[in-house]
Design an enzyme around this catalytic site. Structure first.
Site, PDB file in Angstrom:
ATOM      1  N   THR A  17       6.937   4.702 -61.942  1.00  0.00           N
ATOM      2  CA  THR A  17       8.262   4.124 -62.116  1.00  0.00           C
ATOM      3  C   THR A  17       8.251   3.057 -63.206  1.00  0.00           C
ATOM      4  OG1 THR A  17       8.686   4.492 -59.785  1.00  0.00           O
ATOM      5  CG2 THR A  17      10.133   2.932 -60.913  1.00  0.00           C
ATOM      6  N   VAL A  18       7.322   2.106 -63.108  1.00  0.00           N
ATOM      7  CA  VAL A  18       7.310   1.005 -64.080  1.00  0.00           C
ATOM      8  C   VAL A  18       6.716   1.470 -65.405  1.00  0.00           C
ATOM      9  CG1 VAL A  18       6.455  -1.308 -64.581  1.00  0.00           C
ATOM     10  CG2 VAL A  18       7.224  -0.737 -62.266  1.00  0.00           C
ATOM     11  N   LYS A 109       1.231  -7.815 -58.785  1.00  0.00           N
ATOM     12  CA  LYS A 109       1.307  -9.026 -57.955  1.00  0.00           C
ATOM     13  C   LYS A 109       0.206  -9.077 -56.899  1.00  0.00           C
ATOM     14  CE  LYS A 109       4.458  -6.068 -55.805  1.00  0.00           C
ATOM     15  NZ  LYS A 109       5.615  -5.274 -56.155  1.00  0.00           N
ATOM     16  N   GLU A 194      10.274   1.565 -48.443  1.00  0.00           N
ATOM     17  CA  GLU A 194       9.172   2.516 -48.343  1.00  0.00           C
ATOM     18  C   GLU A 194       9.102   3.096 -46.929  1.00  0.00           C
ATOM     19  OE1 GLU A 194       7.020   3.076 -50.890  1.00  0.00           O
ATOM     20  OE2 GLU A 194       7.728   1.503 -52.236  1.00  0.00           O
ATOM     21  N   ASP A 205       4.490  -8.923 -49.896  1.00  0.00           N
ATOM     22  CA  ASP A 205       4.909  -8.838 -51.297  1.00  0.00           C
ATOM     23  C   ASP A 205       5.432 -10.194 -51.777  1.00  0.00           C
ATOM     24  OD1 ASP A 205       5.955  -7.111 -53.682  1.00  0.00           O
ATOM     25  OD2 ASP A 205       7.728  -8.189 -52.989  1.00  0.00           O
ATOM     26  N   LYS A 209       3.851 -13.028 -54.715  1.00  0.00           N
ATOM     27  CA  LYS A 209       4.649 -13.585 -55.812  1.00  0.00           C
ATOM     28  C   LYS A 209       4.757 -15.097 -55.694  1.00  0.00           C
ATOM     29  CE  LYS A 209       7.297  -9.276 -56.160  1.00  0.00           C
ATOM     30  NZ  LYS A 209       8.495  -8.571 -55.653  1.00  0.00           N
TER      31      LYS A 209
END
Lengths: 446, 446
Positions: A17-18, A109, A194, A205, A209
């Site tokens: 995706t990225v 991250k 997900e 997550d 960060k």
């Protein structure tokens, strides 16, 4: 300025995706970068799992490889762009890239939340840079804002909605009065969450960060393991509704405060006033609230995920490095990164107001017993709200307690005592009501 | 890293609200800058009107002068910081500083709104830089965000609340249902508005900032004179209340759109949906909404004025230059600044929905006549709302017309025809309802 024209070659590792978004952004914006920076930005190599994935985003057979070693060892590659995520082989890729004198740009991250300081040090030893704008807040330029724009300030507070999935879930629960499980299931069906939602809903997550932003903002080492974590699984529609009636919304915030007693760093569902700027950030959007001693309160808002928003951050890093490469500059930070070694403050020492929801046995004396437990733990109650129970055949009911300022350790001890007590069937939630006024303690008076 | 330690000397010109804040910020943060950048940042010279002003912010007699030439000609000064505002002698200071090989940092929106391109070019010819983060949005790092972080994007839209005074006035009018004149008088009494409020309330200040941001964001020359300007003097409590009922708030926005037909650039009171992120920015705070083709929608929020917030931006620029100076780097942009030469789109060509408030003679046929005038100008009306008049001895009443999408030229022509018509006693307001969905036209689909 054609005499300054310089070709910069990137090697992409990861075309999901990225990575796919980065490839497409670079290919479609080639002429713009020539315009803006006089940089002829080329993808020299691109590593993906399968050829079809690469072909779909415009990679040629000559550029493609399925072995990351081919990218890192390619002598034409100036910048290695790691977009596979996870700790391995990302760590090995960085080490190999640094040893080969190549800069690294990443959105990782998980790895940097644990090791940003060590990798920044290694990069520095090799005379190259590690850049990670995309690791926090997706397309929001928050890393560079902390690293450079606000460096005239002592950064006092960083508080962010750093996970789009949980903000989407909480926003829909608030808007629709819906329950967590229903919204999560729908979010999963729509691809916003997900199949295994743990990394998002349990706060991992956001914790990674928060660690990265605290490290950069406070110039001090903070790792994911330092971050207290509590997720949103226990939040009910009832909690959100009661919070709203009390003038609050519930957001999963990553909070990092630079206090005289050390760095206070935590991720948990947080009650904040409805009129706070962060309260107005809804859906899957992210926002980072930053307080500096000179600038005061600021907020940076944007898409925290997604192919092209994340690509915007990755390409921003690539172009910053490219500009330095094209000038022949060794782009080294002048001082040791994260050198301040501030202590991490124990969560036990947090002092704030709390919202506690108990399920109590529907019998005389239950409330009094609970109040007594709070009092024994030095916790002063400001409001008790016994809710009418929709579930009428239950012989328990929900009671909300709001506290005056209390010590986290005392509140947790009281919660444990209550959980063990006969009068309480469940300690359903212990939520912190954030003292947002304290975020600006230390701002210089105009 | 003591071997890299480098002293950087700044020369301050202007020791008023902003200059005094810069002096105090540099003096109180000296050790932090040593920490963050290994820069020993010193004030070599400081020019103020009178000694007492300088003394109050910590300047010594050795540093002080009341003649700006002393600062610019001081061979120790690396960076000239101009904080006096206005076009002269600021322009002469820049020319002298560039000729002497010194960088310039400024907060001067009036001068740069007209001439940012010319000064950037002169700086470049002399191998130095002009930096102006503080000229737009006070402490919000918006200039560097456009210059560097979002450079991977084609910037599509910049829309900002760029003037704190007018946002404060409009916010209070909305919250209190108060009239413009009353809130302005109170704001003047409290020091939030100038005795002569024209630069703020007539939109000049916002127009300068919009020109600077458009120039940087679109890499093309846009000057204050290119920006259509309409201020907030005609806005009434009634307009705000009717707008609210229709689902809108009224904000003075600086809007710059990068369209295929050229740069659309304007400052005017704008009706935007209540749930838009910019609608939630209240009081004296500023915010800039930026849409890039990759990153999508972003917003940057903070204090748009004030001593220390503005100092944060000025010092950020100083430290960025200092880092480059300490590395011995010629910090030149690689490409010609603002080289794109995009045409400015005529305001006449704007196409949007409009809110028009007329005072009409309270007689049969007046409404029909007005509708007829609109129809003759190709304007389709979507809603007519004849308001009950509080002023019962008046023989006129207010009527609101909302239009479907119409052409600005037609609307202005219709307004002129209505003003000349017997049935209309006054065209009290013509406000644009911004098509905020169009701001994201051209964003890449994820």
């Amino acid at each position: 300025m054609q005499d300054n024209l310089r070709t910069v070659n990137v090697g992409l590792i990861g075309l999901g995706t990225v990575g796919g978004g980065v490839a497409r952004t670079i290919l479609s914006h080639h002429d713009r970068y020539l315009d803006a920076y006089n940089i002829d930005l080329q993808i020299a190599r691109a590593c993906g799992l399968v050829w079809e994935q690469a072909e779909a985003v415009g990679i040629t057979p000559e550029q493609f490889t399925s072995d990351w070693h081919d990218v890192v060892s390619d002598e034409n590659v100036d910048i290695v762009v790691e977009l596979i995520g996870g700790e391995h082989p990302a760590a090995e890729i960085y080490e190999a890239a640094f040893a080969a004198g190549k800069h690294v740009v990443t959105a990782n991250k998980a790895l940097l939340g644990r090791h940003v300081e060590a990798f920044a040090r290694t990069a520095r030893e090799h005379g190259v840079q590690l850049k990670c704008e995309a690791s926090c807040g997706g397309g929001i330029p928050i890393v560079s804002t902390l690293e450079r724009d606000l460096v005239g300030n002592e950064i006092l507070t960083i508080a962010g909605i750093l996970n789009g999935t949980t903000n989407y879930i909480l926003s829909r629960m608030e808007a629709e009065g819906a329950d967590y499980a229903d919204v999560l299931a729908d979010a999963q069906a729509k691809g916003y969450a997900e199949a295994d939602p743990s990394a998002d809903v349990d706060g991992f997550d956001a914790a990674s960060k928060t660690a990265i932003l605290a490290s950069i903002g406070f110039s001090s080492r903070v790792t994911t393991d330092d971050v207290y974590q509590q997720g949103i699984r226990t939040i009910t529609a009832e909690d959100i509704s009661v919070a709203h009636d009390l003038g609050y919304t519930i957001k999963l915030l990553g909070i990092a405060r630079n206090t005289a007693e050390g760095v206070d760093v935590r991720v948990h569902p947080t009650m904040i006033p409805l009129d706070h700027q962060l309260a107005k950030v809804s859906g899957a959007m992210n926002a980072v609230y930053v307080v500096g001693d000179a600038v005061g309160e600021t907020m940076f808002y944007g898409a925290g995920a997604g192919s092209f928003p994340t690509a915007s951050a990755v390409v921003g890093d690539i172009l910053t490095l490219s500009e330095q490469i094209s000038r022949g500059v060794a782009p080294l930070p002048e001082s040791e990164p994260f050198s301040r070694n501030k202590p991490i403050r124990s969560m036990d020492e947090l002092e704030t107001k709390y919202y506690i929801r108990l399920r109590v046995a529907d019998r005389v004396g239950a409330l009094a017993e609970a109040v007594d437990v709070f009092a024994k733990h030095d916790i002063s109650i400001s409001l008790i709200n016994q809710l009418e129970d929709g579930n009428s055949d239950s012989n328990a009911c929900s009671v909300i307690f709001l506290t005056h300022k209390a010590l986290e350790k005392n509140v947790q001890d009281a919660a444990a005592a209550l959980a063990a007590s006969d009068c309480v069937s469940e300690v359903a939630n212990v939520l912190r009501i954030e003292d947002v006024d304290a975020w600006t303690d230390g701002v210089m008076a105009n």
